[in-house]
Design an enzyme around this catalytic site. Structure first.
Site, PDB file in Angstrom:
ATOM      1  N   GLU A  89      -8.849  18.473  37.821  1.00  0.00           N
ATOM      2  CA  GLU A  89      -9.305  17.269  37.131  1.00  0.00           C
ATOM      3  C   GLU A  89     -10.803  17.244  36.891  1.00  0.00           C
ATOM      4  O   GLU A  89     -11.262  16.655  35.918  1.00  0.00           O
ATOM      5  CB  GLU A  89      -8.919  16.032  37.957  1.00  0.00           C
ATOM      6  CG  GLU A  89      -7.430  15.813  38.113  1.00  0.00           C
ATOM      7  CD  GLU A  89      -6.807  15.198  36.878  1.00  0.00           C
ATOM      8  OE1 GLU A  89      -7.292  14.157  36.446  1.00  0.00           O
ATOM      9  OE2 GLU A  89      -5.844  15.769  36.344  1.00  0.00           O
ATOM     10  N   ASP A 128      -7.994  11.612  24.967  1.00  0.00           N
ATOM     11  CA  ASP A 128      -6.556  11.854  25.077  1.00  0.00           C
ATOM     12  C   ASP A 128      -5.720  10.631  24.711  1.00  0.00           C
ATOM     13  O   ASP A 128      -4.504  10.607  24.949  1.00  0.00           O
ATOM     14  CB  ASP A 128      -6.196  12.324  26.484  1.00  0.00           C
ATOM     15  CG  ASP A 128      -6.461  11.273  27.560  1.00  0.00           C
ATOM     16  OD1 ASP A 128      -7.069  10.229  27.232  1.00  0.00           O
ATOM     17  OD2 ASP A 128      -6.067  11.499  28.720  1.00  0.00           O
ATOM     18  N   THR A 171     -11.156   7.456  31.374  1.00  0.00           N
ATOM     19  CA  THR A 171     -10.546   8.079  32.544  1.00  0.00           C
ATOM     20  C   THR A 171     -11.608   8.100  33.627  1.00  0.00           C
ATOM     21  O   THR A 171     -12.744   8.495  33.369  1.00  0.00           O
ATOM     22  CB  THR A 171     -10.082   9.512  32.229  1.00  0.00           C
ATOM     23  OG1 THR A 171      -9.060   9.466  31.235  1.00  0.00           O
ATOM     24  CG2 THR A 171      -9.545  10.194  33.469  1.00  0.00           C
TER      25      THR A 171
END
Length: 271
Positions: free
Chosen positions: A59, A77, A82
């Site tokens: 990640e 995305d 995020t």
């Protein structure tokens, strides 16, 4: 670089093996001989830390998962921002739940004012009501131990605990527990459920009398199929050059030392 979606003792091991016949191949047996910690599941603090490092390598391209409380960006995305140790997303609801938990525990915190905006952008990639100060305030909040604990608790509640619990019900050891958890991190709990359902069409888990290695290969095959459905997930190295490496080595207990690659970058956990 972020690419994502959404002790039991020896006697107990012997008793379990007698009660639940497992078809163990040579590779699986190799895992049992790797060290004193064999048989410890992913809820063991050391094993859990290993799991966090493995996820962070994929990640965040770093083993320092505790440095990721402050992480935040839009990776394009379709899930908005995020952020944090597990990739909480403004577009998928888990970021909203996190900030709400933090606010319940610490009213008036620096992120509380964004709750209305987080409710509105949920389900979208919009930054409306968040820009231009949200990312800065997230980094500020990440210095607060209360926010760090909230991230830990939401990670466990939504992802880690359910995934590990299901894996244990399926009779899987630490590697399988991690495979479930990593799938939940990327695809969400529902995505994990779908991958597991597809794997069950190909093989039985140990709890149903199946071979653990065969089942995990089926699970990882199903995981790769799911990953390739989205461009953001199309690099499958976190499966191909990480989890499959451990599986081929027979390290079903996920015992260190561990060496793997993600996106071509090498990582090692010595012990």
């Amino acid at each position: 670089m972020r690419i994502r979606g959404r002790f039991i003792g020896i006697a107990a091991v012997v008793a379990l093996a007698a009660a639940v016949p497992l078809v163990l191949n040579h590779a699986a047996g190799a895992s049992t001989a790797r060290g004193a910690k064999s048989g410890v599941d992913l809820t063991d603090p050391h094993k859990k830390d290993i799991a966090m490092q493995l996820v962070s390598s994929a990640e965040n391209s770093s083993l320092d998962w505790k440095a990721q409380y402050k992480y935040i960006e839009d990776i394009g995305d379709g899930r908005g921002y995020t952020a944090g140790i597990i990739g909480f997303c403004s577009g998928t609801g888990d970021m909203l739940d996190l900030v709400q938990l933090y606010t319940n525990r610490k009213p008036g915190n620096v992120l509380a004012k964004y709750l209305p905006a987080l409710r509105k952008v949920n389900g979208t990639d919009s930054h409306a009501g968040l820009d231009p100060t949200f990312t800065r305030d997230w980094v500020t909040a990440a210095k607060d131990p209360a926010f760090q604990q909230a991230q830990n608790d939401e990670r466990d509640r939504v992802y880690f605990n359910p995934a590990v619990s299901q894996a244990k019900k399926d009779g899987l050891r630490a590697l399988g527990q991690f495979a479930y958890y990593d799938a939940a991190v990327m695809h969400g709990p529902d995505g994990l459920g779908a991958i597991r359902s597809n794997a069950l069409k190909k093989a039985k888990p140990p709890a149903q009398g199946g071979d653990e290695v065969k089942y995990l290969n089926a699970f990882l095959d199903a995981r790769v199929v799911e990953m390739k459905k989205e461009e953001a997930h199309s690099d499958t190295s976190r499966v191909d050059t990480e989890q499959r490496v451990f599986l081929r080595n027979g390290n079903l207990d996920l015992d260190p030392p561990l060496s793997w690659k993600v996106y071509g970058d090498p990582y090692t956990i010595p012990r």
